[in-house]
Design an enzyme around this catalytic site. Structure first.
Site, short mmCIF file in Angstrom:
data_model
loop_
_atom_site.label_atom_id
_atom_site.label_comp_id
_atom_site.label_asym_id
_atom_site.label_seq_id
_atom_site.Cartn_x
_atom_site.Cartn_y
_atom_site.Cartn_z
N SER A 1 29.08 48.90 112.61
CA SER A 1 28.92 48.82 111.22
C SER A 1 29.50 47.44 110.43
O SER A 1 30.46 46.84 111.04
CB SER A 1 29.47 50.01 110.45
OG SER A 1 29.47 49.90 108.88
N TYR B 1 36.72 55.29 109.88
CA TYR B 1 35.30 54.97 110.17
C TYR B 1 35.42 53.30 110.83
O TYR B 1 34.94 53.00 111.68
CB TYR B 1 34.38 54.83 108.92
CG TYR B 1 32.98 54.72 109.46
CD1 TYR B 1 32.01 55.61 110.18
CD2 TYR B 1 32.48 53.72 108.72
CE1 TYR B 1 30.78 55.13 110.35
CE2 TYR B 1 31.24 53.35 108.93
CZ TYR B 1 30.11 54.21 109.84
OH TYR B 1 29.06 53.66 109.97
P1 NAD Z 1 22.54 60.32 110.09
O1 NAD Z 1 23.65 60.92 109.91
O2 NAD Z 1 21.23 60.07 109.65
O3 NAD Z 1 22.23 60.72 111.72
C1 NAD Z 1 23.15 60.80 112.68
C2 NAD Z 1 22.64 61.53 113.80
O4 NAD Z 1 23.80 61.97 114.79
C3 NAD Z 1 22.24 63.00 113.33
O5 NAD Z 1 21.09 63.29 113.95
C4 NAD Z 1 23.43 64.07 114.09
O6 NAD Z 1 23.03 65.33 114.03
C5 NAD Z 1 23.77 63.21 115.11
N1 NAD Z 1 25.29 63.66 115.46
C6 NAD Z 1 26.19 63.60 114.71
N2 NAD Z 1 27.13 64.10 115.66
C7 NAD Z 1 26.89 64.14 117.00
C8 NAD Z 1 27.36 64.38 118.04
N3 NAD Z 1 28.64 64.76 118.38
N4 NAD Z 1 26.55 64.31 119.09
C9 NAD Z 1 25.27 64.04 118.94
N5 NAD Z 1 24.57 63.85 118.00
C10 NAD Z 1 25.46 63.96 116.93
O7 NAD Z 1 23.15 58.69 110.30
P2 NAD Z 1 22.37 57.48 110.31
O8 NAD Z 1 22.68 56.79 108.79
O9 NAD Z 1 21.09 57.24 110.88
O10 NAD Z 1 23.56 56.66 111.27
C11 NAD Z 1 23.17 56.23 112.63
C12 NAD Z 1 24.39 55.32 113.19
O11 NAD Z 1 24.21 54.34 112.55
C13 NAD Z 1 25.83 55.68 113.12
O12 NAD Z 1 26.36 55.54 114.18
C14 NAD Z 1 26.12 55.26 111.84
O13 NAD Z 1 27.66 55.45 111.87
C15 NAD Z 1 25.77 53.93 111.88
N6 NAD Z 1 25.53 53.07 110.70
C16 NAD Z 1 24.85 53.56 109.64
C17 NAD Z 1 24.89 52.82 108.22
C18 NAD Z 1 24.16 53.42 107.20
O14 NAD Z 1 24.18 53.00 106.07
N7 NAD Z 1 23.55 54.63 107.29
C19 NAD Z 1 25.23 51.72 108.37
C20 NAD Z 1 26.04 51.18 109.62
C21 NAD Z 1 26.04 51.84 110.55
#
Ligand code: NAD
Length: 252
Positions: A143, A158
């Site tokens: 991130s 985080y």
């Molecule tokens: P999201 O919450 O939409 O999806 C996360 C998914 O991970 C969900 O399907 C959830 O069920 C699953 N999950 C959570 N805990 C779990 C576990 N213990 N085992 C297996 N699955 C698990 O999130 P997103 O925004 O799509 O994020 C995806 C990735 O991108 C994450 O690692 C997040 O930190 C990273 N990210 C997101 C953003 C943003 O702005 N959305 C920015 C930077 C990085």
């Protein structure tokens, strides 16, 4: 392009999530797909939908990435039903906006376990097969918070977890490069998904967007495109790298 190979995407069940869109993109490029998510029903539904849309093999498995047993069982199931694993996208993650003084040990551990430990367990399980076959692509979902020290939604825990993934990818890239395996990270900025669970209020969101040079938040497509590129067999001379996907919100 990648016919005969499976891509595993963790955390790809969430309907509006980065993992789901990435799985869709990888399937469009010809990968067979395995979705490993703590929400097993949603993982199966996502896999079925992607399989139908792209005419590829796809399976969803319930898997808590923090559990060694779950990871072992899910990988074993993938290996018996799908082609050899060629790519792993460590996408499962949780965030936490808690300010440092209020972070409990439990919260710190949870954030570390899902983001870091989970990526470790899945990567450790995937790596021997990739090395033996002389081909592999691993992508970590870091991130912008890791690079600029929070400032979007995530706080100290985080940012620390996502920064750990950068060091993890760089060190592993050195080790496995000679075996045809690349390990890269993507560092998205503000992307429209449900990870903030409605806790990012409209004023804060508008302030964040005002600071983004391209003047918008990111889409899951913006991230999925880069991840799919990093997974391509032809992307073979890029490893240990961090790809910023932040609209210019952090330029360094
Ligand atoms: P999201 O919450 O939409 O999806 C996360 C998914 O991970 C969900 O399907 C959830 O069920 C699953 N999950 C959570 N805990 C779990 C576990 N213990 N085992 C297996 N699955 C698990 O999130 P997103 O925004 O799509 O994020 C995806 C990735 O991108 C994450 O690692 C997040 O930190 C990273 N990210 C997101 C953003 C943003 O702005 N959305 C920015 C930077 C990085």
């Amino acid at each position: 392009m990648s016919v005969g190979r499976t891509a595993i995407v963790t955390g790809a069940a969430s309907l509006r999530g980065i993992g789901r869109r990435t799985g869709d993109k990888l399937a469009a490029e010809g990968w067979a797909l395995a979705i490993l998510d703590i929400d097993g029903d949603a993982a199966e539904a996502a896999a079925a939908e992607i399989a139908t849309r792209h005419g590829v093999e796809a399976r969803g498995h319930r898997c808590d990435v923090t559990s060694e047993r779950d990871v072992e069982q899910a990988f074993a199931a993938v290996e018996t039903t799908l082609p050899p694993v060629g790519a792993l996208v460590n996408n499962a993650g949780i965030t936490s906006p808690t300010r440092f003084a209020e972070v409990s040990i439990g919260e710190w551990e949870r954030v570390m376990r899902v983001n870091v430990h989970g990526s470790f367990l899945a990567t450790r399980r995937a790596m021997p097969g990739m090395v033996a076959r002389g081909f592999g692509r691993v992508v970590m979902l870091s991130s912008v918070s890791a690079e600029r020290g929070g400032g979007v939604f995530g706080g100290v825990a985080y940012s620390a977890a996502k920064a750990a993934l950068l060091g993890f990818a760089r060190a592993l890239a050195r080790e496995v490069g000679p075996h045809g395996v690349t390990v890269n990270s993507v560092a998205p900025g503000l992307i429209d998904t449900d990870i903030t669970a409605g806790k990012l209020n409209p004023e804060r969101r508008a302030r964040l967007i005002a600071e983004i040079p391209v003047n918008r938040s990111g889409t899951t497509d913006d991230v999925a495109d880069v991840v799919a590129f990093l997974c391509r067999p032809s992307t073979a001379f890029v490893t240990g790298a961090t790809w910023d996907i932040n609209g210019g919100s952090h330029i360094h």
